[in-house]
Design a protein around this motif. Structure first.
Motif, mmCIF file in Angstrom:
data_model
loop_
_atom_site.group_PDB
_atom_site.id
_atom_site.type_symbol
_atom_site.label_atom_id
_atom_site.label_comp_id
_atom_site.label_asym_id
_atom_site.label_seq_id
_atom_site.Cartn_x
_atom_site.Cartn_y
_atom_site.Cartn_z
ATOM 1 N N VAL A 11 -7.527 7.711 5.100
ATOM 2 C CA VAL A 11 -8.067 7.058 3.906
ATOM 3 C C VAL A 11 -9.557 7.375 3.876
ATOM 4 O O VAL A 11 -10.295 7.030 4.794
ATOM 5 C CB VAL A 11 -7.844 5.528 3.946
ATOM 6 N N GLN A 15 -11.435 7.026 -1.665
ATOM 7 C CA GLN A 15 -10.273 6.189 -1.959
ATOM 8 C C GLN A 15 -10.630 4.704 -1.810
ATOM 9 O O GLN A 15 -10.039 3.863 -2.474
ATOM 10 C CB GLN A 15 -9.109 6.539 -1.037
ATOM 11 N N ALA A 18 -14.352 4.825 -5.340
ATOM 12 C CA ALA A 18 -14.547 6.138 -5.968
ATOM 13 C C ALA A 18 -15.998 6.334 -6.406
ATOM 14 O O ALA A 18 -16.698 5.382 -6.769
ATOM 15 C CB ALA A 18 -13.609 6.289 -7.163
ATOM 16 N N SER A 37 -7.405 3.890 -6.420
ATOM 17 C CA SER A 37 -6.481 5.041 -6.484
ATOM 18 C C SER A 37 -5.243 4.865 -5.611
ATOM 19 O O SER A 37 -4.262 5.580 -5.785
ATOM 20 C CB SER A 37 -7.214 6.331 -6.100
ATOM 21 N N ILE A 38 -5.267 3.913 -4.682
ATOM 22 C CA ILE A 38 -4.127 3.682 -3.789
ATOM 23 C C ILE A 38 -3.347 2.439 -4.220
ATOM 24 O O ILE A 38 -2.117 2.428 -4.240
ATOM 25 C CB ILE A 38 -4.599 3.506 -2.327
#
Length: 158
Positions: A11, A15, A18, A37-38
């Motif tokens: 990670v 992530q 950003a 984003s995860i």
């Protein structure tokens, strides 16, 4: 006790937060985009005292201090991983976010589980067992106890 939010290997800091959000004026405004984003709802779900658990190389990528800062601002109690990128590890300690190495926890806990951590004694308790983890040296624990390096260095200045 804290609830586990489990993430994969590698990670990176982009992530975690950003780069486009680094233009926001402060950590309070940035934190709502943590892990967008995860897990786009992470910032809404995480509560004070929850714990991020990850695999290898957590926090790799750029050296942005905002990555551990948004986690701390959301109330994350600690990040436990199999390993950390060195700069993320140091940035975390410097801002007062505990980062703990445990080779075993990742494979023995699921997302949403409750765990307990004792930094001074170096253990993590899951529902089923007690696992060893990083036992921080006293000087690092002292930095964390003060809420970060700047607070530690400024003690007694007033």
């Amino acid at each position: 006790m804290g609830r586990v939010f489990k993430f994969h290997n590698d990670v990176d800091t982009d992530q975690i937060i950003a780069s486009q959000y680094l233009l926001l004026p402060n950590i309070e405004e940035m934190k709502v985009y943590t892990f967008e984003s995860i897990d786009k709802d992470f910032a809404k779900k995480v509560k004070e005292g929850d714990i991020v658990v990850a695999g290898e190389n957590f926090g790799c990528g750029s050296s942005r201090e905002q990555a551990p800062s948004v986690l701390k601002a959301l109330g994350v109690k600690a990040v436990v991983a199999k390993s950390f990128a060195r700069i993320f590890y140091r940035n975390s300690i410097n801002i007062g976010l505990p980062v703990i190495i445990s080779k075993d926890l990742y494979n023995k806990v699921e997302d949403g589980a409750d765990i307990d951590i004792n930094l001074s004694e170096g253990w993590i308790k899951t529902e089923d067992e007690t696992l060893p983890c990083t036992k921080l040296p006293p000087y690092m624990q002292n930095i964390l106890d003060h809420g970060g390096l700047i607070n530690f260095l400024n003690e007694g200045e007033e």
